[in-house]
Design an enzyme around this catalytic site. Structure first.
Site, PDB file in Angstrom:
ATOM      1  N   ARG A 113       0.850  -0.960   0.151  1.00 57.59           N
ATOM      2  CA  ARG A 113      -0.074  -0.073  -0.011  1.00 57.59           C
ATOM      3  C   ARG A 113       0.874   1.345   0.170  1.00 57.59           C
ATOM      4  O   ARG A 113       0.338   2.369   0.465  1.00 57.59           O
ATOM      5  CB  ARG A 113      -0.991   0.029   1.124  1.00 57.59           C
ATOM      6  CG  ARG A 113      -1.987  -1.208   1.118  1.00 57.59           C
ATOM      7  CD  ARG A 113      -3.240  -0.756   1.919  1.00 57.59           C
ATOM      8  NE  ARG A 113      -4.074  -1.742   1.984  1.00 57.59           N
ATOM      9  CZ  ARG A 113      -3.889  -3.015   2.889  1.00 57.59           C
ATOM     10  NH1 ARG A 113      -3.137  -2.762   4.248  1.00 57.59           N
ATOM     11  NH2 ARG A 113      -4.716  -3.941   3.033  1.00 57.59           N
ATOM     12  N   LYS A 135       0.728  11.324 -11.216  1.00 56.76           N
ATOM     13  CA  LYS A 135       0.037  10.363 -12.034  1.00 56.76           C
ATOM     14  C   LYS A 135       0.625   9.065 -12.267  1.00 56.76           C
ATOM     15  O   LYS A 135       1.782   9.050 -12.829  1.00 56.76           O
ATOM     16  CB  LYS A 135      -0.580  10.906 -13.247  1.00 56.76           C
ATOM     17  CG  LYS A 135      -1.705  11.831 -13.204  1.00 56.76           C
ATOM     18  CD  LYS A 135      -2.253  12.152 -14.533  1.00 56.76           C
ATOM     19  CE  LYS A 135      -3.676  13.155 -14.405  1.00 56.76           C
ATOM     20  NZ  LYS A 135      -4.396  13.453 -15.651  1.00 56.76           N
ATOM     21  N   HIS A 238      -4.966  16.530 -26.057  1.00 48.47           N
ATOM     22  CA  HIS A 238      -4.689  15.115 -25.464  1.00 48.47           C
ATOM     23  C   HIS A 238      -6.042  14.279 -26.065  1.00 48.47           C
ATOM     24  O   HIS A 238      -5.875  13.066 -26.422  1.00 48.47           O
ATOM     25  CB  HIS A 238      -4.585  14.842 -24.073  1.00 48.47           C
ATOM     26  CG  HIS A 238      -3.033  15.158 -23.733  1.00 48.47           C
ATOM     27  ND1 HIS A 238      -2.412  16.333 -23.897  1.00 48.47           N
ATOM     28  CD2 HIS A 238      -2.144  14.185 -23.220  1.00 48.47           C
ATOM     29  CE1 HIS A 238      -1.290  16.153 -23.372  1.00 48.47           C
ATOM     30  NE2 HIS A 238      -0.954  14.851 -23.085  1.00 48.47           N
ATOM     31  N   HIS A 253       4.169  10.168 -28.645  1.00 43.06           N
ATOM     32  CA  HIS A 253       3.198  10.935 -27.916  1.00 43.06           C
ATOM     33  C   HIS A 253       3.119  12.369 -28.364  1.00 43.06           C
ATOM     34  O   HIS A 253       2.033  13.087 -28.403  1.00 43.06           O
ATOM     35  CB  HIS A 253       3.263  10.646 -26.253  1.00 43.06           C
ATOM     36  CG  HIS A 253       2.431  11.307 -25.413  1.00 43.06           C
ATOM     37  ND1 HIS A 253       0.841  11.056 -25.379  1.00 43.06           N
ATOM     38  CD2 HIS A 253       2.345  12.494 -24.692  1.00 43.06           C
ATOM     39  CE1 HIS A 253       0.459  11.708 -24.570  1.00 43.06           C
ATOM     40  NE2 HIS A 253       1.271  12.592 -24.231  1.00 43.06           N
TER      41      HIS A 253
HETATM   42 ZN    ZN Z   1       0.863  13.931 -22.698  1.00 44.43          ZN
END
Ligand code: ZN
Ligand code: ADP
Length: 351
Positions: A113, A135, A238, A253
């Site tokens: 965890r 993220k 995006h 990307h």
């Molecule tokens: Zn990006």
């Protein structure tokens, strides 16, 4: 070296940018138990440095590339963490580009965890964007970043030395996110336009890394988990970018994000969200890194990918983040038919 602090609710985080950052990471980690996650390419170039700086570290070397950002790589990291007998007090160190950072971050969030996490981003894209803000994710069933967690790294070390070995394609990829930040932060956008001839100059890129990290830090502080909506500004370009990336996948990307911003500037203009003048300003920034917009045959098929985007909360509606004016954005919903009409502009591209 500059220190940028990020005060989020979950955990304070600090980003160190500049010469000597890699060494500073070693000094910070000291005698702690360290588990380095990296990929084969980064290991080929920087493996000796790692062995010298972290002689006792466990090292997990993954195959390189976005196609390996999947559950089997994630479970390989977790298996190796277990085999190494890591504790919660151990430090996971992500040394690599965005792919390594996302997976090592998720493994750190899951293992017992949560273990300590340090990001040492080695690509321009990871330094200006993905390593900052917590993220983490893997791709699953053809949906990008669909399994993940918000998990702040304790520290991020952006050392410009890593940029020296990056292939030009990876520099361009990072430029996609830098230009996105420039559209969101008007002053940065102007700085980029005025120094257009320096966009491959490492000293200039180094200063842009700090600018982008500062901007992202302020956004993440105010909206860590994308709940108030502010953090959504970082998704500029995006929706379309990801949809193209899933369907065509040959470019990086960052390039897809540039192409996405180009197309979405026409949506902003066409829907009356932005003036024609502002949308042309966005395209002038995009064109610094993506001189020609390529043609995408059968591009309307991408609508189904755009509908899968995580931002969507209504069926049959595509949600895009549009640049309204310098420093202003708006989340805008379009019917899938309308979105497809705009998309068809990419059938021809722009030579
Ligand atoms: Zn990006
Ligand atoms: P991104 O950071 O663009 O999300 P990746 O993590 O897939 O993407 O990294 C892009 C590629 O660059 C990978 O093949 C990776 O191994 C390689 N790479 C990462 N850092 C460096 C570096 N400093 N020098 C050379 N190649 C690198």
């Amino acid at each position: 070296m500059q220190k940028i602090e990020i005060h989020t609710k979950s955990r304070p985080s600090a980003v160190y940018c500049g010469e000597g950052a890699f060494l500073a990471a070693q000094q910070f980690l000291g005698e702690n138990e360290v588990f380095v996650v990296t990929d084969e390419n980064v290991w080929d170039i920087y493996g000796e440095d790692v062995e010298y700086l972290f002689p006792k570290a466990h090292v997990c070397i993954l195959p390189a590339g976005e196609k390996h950002k999947n559950k089997s790589s994630l479970f390989r990291i977790l298996d190796e963490m277990l085999a190494a007998g890591l504790h919660r007090s151990s430090y996971v160190v992500a040394l690599g580009g965005g792919v390594v950072g996302d997976m090592a971050g998720l493994a750190a969030a899951m293992y017992m965890r949560g273990t300590h996490l340090i990001q040492i981003p080695t690509t321009l894209l990871a330094q200006v964007d993905s390593s900052v803000g917590g993220k983490t994710a893997i791709d699953y069933k053809n949906v990008k970043n669909v399994l993940g967690a918000f998990y702040q790294p304790e520290r991020v070390y952006c050392d410009p030395k890593f940029l020296q070995t990056l292939p030009p394609r990876e520099i361009r990829c990072g430029l996609g996110e830098i230009i996105k930040t420039g559209v969101l932060d008007g002053a940065l956008g102007e700085k980029i336009l005025q120094n257009a001839d320096k966009l491959t100059d490492l000293d200039f890129l180094r200063s842009l890394v700090t600018d982008c990290v500062r901007f992202k830090a302020r956004v993440v502080e105010r909206d860590e988990t994308e709940s108030s909506g502010l953090r959504k500004c970082l998704n500029l370009g995006h929706t379309t970018g990801h949809a193209l990336e899933l369907r065509y996948g040959r470019r990086s990307h960052g390039e897809y994000v540039l192409i996405g911003m180009w197309l979405e500037s026409y949506i902003a203009e066409g829907e009356g969200v932005a003036t024609a003048e502002h949308s042309a300003w966005v395209r002038s920034l995009v064109s610094l890194a993506e001189k020609k917009i390529p043609a995408f045959p059968n591009v309307r098929e991408c609508v189904s990918n755009a509908l899968l985007d995580k931002k969507n909360d209504r069926a049959g509606v595509v949600s895009v983040v549009l640049s309204k004016a310098k420093g202003e954005f708006e989340e805008y919903a379009l019917s899938s038919e309308k979105y497809a009409e705009y998309l068809s502009r990419l059938e021809e591209g722009r030579r």
